[in-house]
Design a protein around this motif. Structure first.
Motif, PDB file in Angstrom:
ATOM      1  N   ARG A  43      30.721 104.251 -44.353  1.00  0.00           N
ATOM      2  CA  ARG A  43      31.679 104.613 -45.401  1.00  0.00           C
ATOM      3  C   ARG A  43      33.116 104.448 -44.926  1.00  0.00           C
ATOM      4  O   ARG A  43      34.015 104.186 -45.735  1.00  0.00           O
ATOM      5  N   LEU A  44      33.357 104.621 -43.641  1.00  0.00           N
ATOM      6  CA  LEU A  44      34.702 104.379 -43.127  1.00  0.00           C
ATOM      7  C   LEU A  44      35.083 102.907 -43.261  1.00  0.00           C
ATOM      8  O   LEU A  44      36.233 102.579 -43.570  1.00  0.00           O
ATOM      9  N   ALA A  45      34.122 102.032 -43.051  1.00  0.00           N
ATOM     10  CA  ALA A  45      34.379 100.602 -43.259  1.00  0.00           C
ATOM     11  C   ALA A  45      34.682 100.332 -44.728  1.00  0.00           C
ATOM     12  O   ALA A  45      35.582  99.545 -45.065  1.00  0.00           O
ATOM     13  N   GLN A  46      33.925 100.978 -45.618  1.00  0.00           N
ATOM     14  CA  GLN A  46      34.182 100.827 -47.052  1.00  0.00           C
ATOM     15  C   GLN A  46      35.564 101.370 -47.410  1.00  0.00           C
ATOM     16  O   GLN A  46      36.286 100.786 -48.226  1.00  0.00           O
ATOM     17  N   TRP A  47      35.954 102.479 -46.797  1.00  0.00           N
ATOM     18  CA  TRP A  47      37.271 103.074 -47.038  1.00  0.00           C
ATOM     19  C   TRP A  47      38.378 102.071 -46.710  1.00  0.00           C
ATOM     20  O   TRP A  47      39.341 101.900 -47.478  1.00  0.00           O
ATOM     21  N   GLN A  48      38.248 101.392 -45.595  1.00  0.00           N
ATOM     22  CA  GLN A  48      39.262 100.413 -45.216  1.00  0.00           C
ATOM     23  C   GLN A  48      39.305  99.256 -46.208  1.00  0.00           C
ATOM     24  O   GLN A  48      40.392  98.787 -46.583  1.00  0.00           O
ATOM     25  N   ARG A  49      38.150  98.791 -46.665  1.00  0.00           N
ATOM     26  CA  ARG A  49      38.122  97.691 -47.642  1.00  0.00           C
ATOM     27  C   ARG A  49      38.750  98.111 -48.962  1.00  0.00           C
ATOM     28  O   ARG A  49      39.537  97.359 -49.561  1.00  0.00           O
ATOM     29  N   LEU A  50      38.411  99.310 -49.423  1.00  0.00           N
ATOM     30  CA  LEU A  50      38.972  99.802 -50.677  1.00  0.00           C
ATOM     31  C   LEU A  50      40.483  99.939 -50.594  1.00  0.00           C
ATOM     32  O   LEU A  50      41.206  99.581 -51.536  1.00  0.00           O
ATOM     33  N   THR A  51      40.969 100.440 -49.478  1.00  0.00           N
ATOM     34  CA  THR A  51      42.414 100.605 -49.300  1.00  0.00           C
ATOM     35  C   THR A  51      43.113  99.251 -49.386  1.00  0.00           C
ATOM     36  O   THR A  51      44.148  99.107 -50.051  1.00  0.00           O
ATOM     37  N   GLN A  52      42.539  98.254 -48.729  1.00  0.00           N
ATOM     38  CA  GLN A  52      43.138  96.924 -48.756  1.00  0.00           C
ATOM     39  C   GLN A  52      43.097  96.328 -50.167  1.00  0.00           C
ATOM     40  O   GLN A  52      44.087  95.746 -50.642  1.00  0.00           O
ATOM     41  N   GLN A  53      41.979  96.495 -50.853  1.00  0.00           N
ATOM     42  CA  GLN A  53      41.841  95.934 -52.206  1.00  0.00           C
ATOM     43  C   GLN A  53      42.827  96.573 -53.182  1.00  0.00           C
ATOM     44  O   GLN A  53      43.473  95.880 -53.983  1.00  0.00           O
ATOM     45  N   ILE A  54      42.967  97.903 -53.103  1.00  0.00           N
ATOM     46  CA  ILE A  54      43.902  98.587 -54.000  1.00  0.00           C
ATOM     47  C   ILE A  54      45.328  98.149 -53.694  1.00  0.00           C
ATOM     48  O   ILE A  54      46.136  97.909 -54.602  1.00  0.00           O
ATOM     49  N   GLY A  55      45.652  98.032 -52.409  1.00  0.00           N
ATOM     50  CA  GLY A  55      46.990  97.592 -52.034  1.00  0.00           C
ATOM     51  C   GLY A  55      47.313  96.211 -52.572  1.00  0.00           C
ATOM     52  O   GLY A  55      48.430  95.962 -53.041  1.00  0.00           O
ATOM     53  N   GLU A  56      46.357  95.322 -52.566  1.00  0.00           N
ATOM     54  CA  GLU A  56      46.583  93.951 -53.032  1.00  0.00           C
ATOM     55  C   GLU A  56      46.831  93.910 -54.534  1.00  0.00           C
ATOM     56  O   GLU A  56      47.774  93.257 -54.998  1.00  0.00           O
ATOM     57  N   VAL A  57      45.995  94.599 -55.323  1.00  0.00           N
ATOM     58  CA  VAL A  57      46.179  94.555 -56.782  1.00  0.00           C
ATOM     59  C   VAL A  57      47.404  95.351 -57.215  1.00  0.00           C
ATOM     60  O   VAL A  57      48.038  95.030 -58.228  1.00  0.00           O
ATOM     61  N   ALA A  58      47.768  96.403 -56.441  1.00  0.00           N
ATOM     62  CA  ALA A  58      48.933  97.210 -56.799  1.00  0.00           C
ATOM     63  C   ALA A  58      50.233  96.447 -56.618  1.00  0.00           C
ATOM     64  O   ALA A  58      51.237  96.772 -57.260  1.00  0.00           O
ATOM     65  N   GLN A  59      50.244  95.441 -55.751  1.00  0.00           N
ATOM     66  CA  GLN A  59      51.458  94.639 -55.583  1.00  0.00           C
ATOM     67  C   GLN A  59      51.804  93.902 -56.863  1.00  0.00           C
ATOM     68  O   GLN A  59      52.972  93.742 -57.208  1.00  0.00           O
ATOM     69  N   ALA A  60      50.779  93.469 -57.597  1.00  0.00           N
ATOM     70  CA  ALA A  60      51.006  92.755 -58.851  1.00  0.00           C
ATOM     71  C   ALA A  60      51.215  93.710 -60.019  1.00  0.00           C
ATOM     72  O   ALA A  60      51.956  93.398 -60.960  1.00  0.00           O
ATOM     73  N   ASN A  61      50.566  94.884 -59.968  1.00  0.00           N
ATOM     74  CA  ASN A  61      50.651  95.838 -61.074  1.00  0.00           C
ATOM     75  C   ASN A  61      50.581  97.258 -60.504  1.00  0.00           C
ATOM     76  O   ASN A  61      49.494  97.727 -60.158  1.00  0.00           O
ATOM     77  N   PRO A  62      51.718  97.955 -60.411  1.00  0.00           N
ATOM     78  CA  PRO A  62      51.710  99.311 -59.826  1.00  0.00           C
ATOM     79  C   PRO A  62      50.777 100.290 -60.539  1.00  0.00           C
ATOM     80  O   PRO A  62      50.348 101.273 -59.937  1.00  0.00           O
ATOM     81  N   ASP A  63      50.461 100.046 -61.822  1.00  0.00           N
ATOM     82  CA  ASP A  63      49.518 100.918 -62.524  1.00  0.00           C
ATOM     83  C   ASP A  63      48.145 100.927 -61.854  1.00  0.00           C
ATOM     84  O   ASP A  63      47.381 101.885 -62.003  1.00  0.00           O
ATOM     85  N   GLU A  64      47.826  99.864 -61.131  1.00  0.00           N
ATOM     86  CA  GLU A  64      46.546  99.817 -60.433  1.00  0.00           C
ATOM     87  C   GLU A  64      46.476 100.912 -59.363  1.00  0.00           C
ATOM     88  O   GLU A  64      45.418 101.509 -59.136  1.00  0.00           O
ATOM     89  N   MET A  65      47.604 101.159 -58.716  1.00  0.00           N
ATOM     90  CA  MET A  65      47.634 102.238 -57.739  1.00  0.00           C
ATOM     91  C   MET A  65      47.451 103.587 -58.418  1.00  0.00           C
ATOM     92  O   MET A  65      46.675 104.439 -57.987  1.00  0.00           O
ATOM     93  N   GLY A  66      48.157 103.799 -59.529  1.00  0.00           N
ATOM     94  CA  GLY A  66      48.026 105.049 -60.263  1.00  0.00           C
ATOM     95  C   GLY A  66      46.627 105.268 -60.795  1.00  0.00           C
ATOM     96  O   GLY A  66      46.112 106.396 -60.791  1.00  0.00           O
ATOM     97  N   ALA A  67      45.997 104.193 -61.249  1.00  0.00           N
ATOM     98  CA  ALA A  67      44.647 104.304 -61.815  1.00  0.00           C
ATOM     99  C   ALA A  67      43.619 104.688 -60.758  1.00  0.00           C
ATOM    100  O   ALA A  67      42.631 105.371 -61.052  1.00  0.00           O
ATOM    101  N   ALA A  68      43.826 104.249 -59.537  1.00  0.00           N
ATOM    102  CA  ALA A  68      42.852 104.496 -58.469  1.00  0.00           C
ATOM    103  C   ALA A  68      43.124 105.769 -57.686  1.00  0.00           C
ATOM    104  O   ALA A  68      42.256 106.240 -56.944  1.00  0.00           O
TER     105      ALA A  68
END
Length: 596
Positions: free
Chosen positions: A489-514
């Motif tokens: 799950r720690l590996a999954q945590w790192q992947r999720l953090t990276q994925q959210i960071g990438e989509v949030a750069q294009a749309n900050p609402d993605e960060m708020g939604a997650a």
């Protein structure tokens, strides 16, 4: 009735067996002579006060509540006497600098004793608890004169303090606040404005109340960059003596869902004399000393409600006879079996136990970090502790208060129809718990702070040390089912953090939604980490022939339950985090009301 009993055995396990409290204390010159026996004797004395003085006031204060008349607030019967006992025993200054009348004991010990008063009677606990944040704020940012004038009576408990942020038109968005601070010729300031939701803003327990108030100077810039912090006493102080009453008043008290013995006030400041704390327009920075103290205290509140609900519902489940066990009668001499034999009741009890005891581990760990920040000798270690605390505080505050509400709700369910009536006190515990997810920053605000500021804005730098600690534990215990499950799950945590960071750069609402799902995910992982560590300790105790076999087997069993039935919640959270913002934001605001 099933009244609260201080979990002294678990405090011993968490602090000394799990976190090696003696080794921790030995790092600080001021605490080297603070032995285990002394710590546990202090805890035992607080248990006597909590159980003998505060518990009897728990339900009566809820029924009576506070009363307001012509600006004066009267607390429930017994509160003032309990506070006087608390003060006479020296509890208010236990974890504060001896230079101001404190006893110089560690903050971590204060969290241990604070959990006892909080679980016994949270409404009463709020009066001394808020003062603690004010003391820390003054110590960090007050002038020498302010410290000399105000700290000693606050430390001894002769006076109490409040935190005045919220206004009728603005809550979390402090950049909108309108309270004004006009300079006086004597160097003081005239504070004018209205603050709402002020816990313990007016009461009859002490002779003076010190308000820590956010306000704007006449030339202040707009937004949060133009906020200053002021100390505003109920009674002005002249050469250490109380003078005339200041021009401030309590306009009313709120009629609330819970913690009715705690006065929540509307405070009106009408050119009240105040004193600048720290630098002009830097008030928010100073106030965060207060806020962070309060947020960890609120995290502890979640543990208090989980523990109280657990104790009440466990006692009831052992005694209440209802139906037979699905595998055959367990009490053939009785007309039915106690409900604790039923799997669904076990599910509810073990969930409460996992959150109460796991939350205690997390709060205690944070409390040890506070000791490092306050008393550390090595600047690098102090900075490292501050970084960890900065990352963990929003998780602890939001996750543990949400878990506290869930636990309190499950306690009501364990009682069935009896839980819905006042007699047993579990519906009060649920009502009292609900505020914890709201004040000191809602769950959503904590989540934005965690994901936006602490994780993405730092590119994971604050997250990294905590992650490394958890990974190191998993590596040290490779092959253990819990450690291996956590590592995945720690590996999954790192992947999720990276994925959210990438989509949030294009749309900050993605960060708020997650963000809220992300915070809850972090909370479940942290409790898994502490439960896995607790299992290692408990198994070692069992292998060594501990005399308390049942207690340590209970730790192992609860950890197994947590990994089997609670930690899998992270899988759903992973899915909802990846779902993105579209389903939340595509509907026009006006469309929410078309059916009306």
């Amino acid at each position: 009735m099933y009244d609260y009993k201080a979990p002294l055995k678990d405090f011993d396990f968490v602090y000394f067996d799990l976190l090696d409290y003696e080794a921790h204390l030995s790092q600080f010159p001021a605490f080297t002579e603070l032995s285990k026996d002394v710590v546990l004797s202090i805890a035992t004395e607080m248990a006597k006060f909590a159980e003998g003085v505060l518990v009897p006031l728990y339900q009566s204060a809820d029924g009576e509540g506070c009363s307001w008349h012509d600006g004066e607030v009267r607390t429930p019967q017994g509160f003032k006497g309990a506070y006087q006992q608390y003060m006479a025993s020296g509890w208010p200054g236990m974890a504060f600098d001896p230079a101001y009348g404190g006893q110089g004991l560690p903050e971590s010990l204060g969290y241990m004793t604070g959990e006892m008063t909080g679980a016994a009677n949270w409404a009463w606990h709020t009066y001394p608890a808020l003062t603690h944040g004010a003391k820390n704020t003054l110590l960090a940012h007050g002038s020498d004169e302010q410290k000399e004038q105000f700290l000693t009576p606050l430390v001894c408990g002769e006076w109490t303090a409040t935190m005045c942020l919220t206004e009728p038109h603005c809550g979390t968005d402090l950049g909108l606040l309108r309270t004004k601070a006009q300079p006086n010729v004597d160097g003081s300031y005239a504070i004018t404005g209205t603050k709402i939701f002020i816990s313990c803003g007016e009461h009859d327990l002490v002779s003076n109340i010190i308000h820590v108030v956010l306000a704007r100077l006449p030339d202040a810039p707009e937004g949060t960059k133009g906020i200053s912090l002021f100390l505003v006493p109920k009674f002005n102080v002249q050469q250490g003596q109380l003078g005339e009453r200041n021009s401030l008043s309590c306009g009313s008290i709120e009629h609330k869902m819970g913690i009715k013995g705690s006065a929540t006030c509307v405070m009106n400041f009408d050119a009240a004399k105040g004193y600048l704390i720290g630098e002009p327009n830097k008030g928010l920075n100073a106030m965060f000393v207060f806020m962070n103290t309060a947020r960890l205290g609120t995290a502890m509140q979640g543990v208090c409600h989980a523990e109280l609900g657990l104790q009440k519902s466990t006692g009831y489940a052992r005694d209440r006879l209802q139906m037979r066990s699905l595998t055959g009668a367990k009490r053939p001499d009785a007309p039915a079996d106690p409900i604790i034999v039923h799997p669904d009741v076990r599910r509810m009890l073990l969930t409460q136990k996992a959150f109460a005891e796991g939350g205690r581990m997390l709060v205690a760990y944070c409390a040890l970090l506070v000791d490092h920040v306050d008393h550390g000798q090595d600047p690098r270690q102090v900075h490292a502790a501050q970084d960890r605390l900065s990352f963990l505080t929003p998780i602890a505050k939001a996750f543990l208060t949400e878990a506290g509400v869930e636990s309190a709700n499950l306690a009501v369910q364990c009682f069935g129809g009896h839980g819905y009536i006042k007699e047993w006190g579990v519906e009060q515990n649920l009502r009292d718990s609900r505020i914890a997810t709201l004040y000191e920053g809602t769950t959503g605000i904590q989540a934005l702070d965690l994901l936006g500021r602490k994780v993405l804005a730092t590119q994971g730098k604050l997250m990294a040390p905590v992650l490394q600690d958890m990974l190191a534990f998993c590596e040290d215990h490779a092959g253990d089912p819990m450690a291996d499950s956590l590592k995945g799950r720690l590996a999954q945590w790192q992947r999720l953090t990276q994925q959210i960071g990438e989509v949030a750069q294009a749309n900050p609402d993605e960060m708020g939604a997650a963000s809220v799902d992300y915070l809850m995910y972090c909370g479940y992982l942290l409790l898994a980490y502490f439960w896995a560590r607790a299992t290692v300790v408990a198994k070692a105790k069992l292998a060594g022939g501990t005399v308390d076999q049942d207690f340590h087997r209970g730790k192992v069993h609860t950890a197994e339950f947590y990994f089997a039935r609670i930690l899998p919640r992270t899988e759903t959270l992973a899915v909802t985090m990846r779902a993105g913002a579209t389903s939340l934001m595509s509907l026009e605001a006006e469309s929410f009301f078309l059916q009306c």
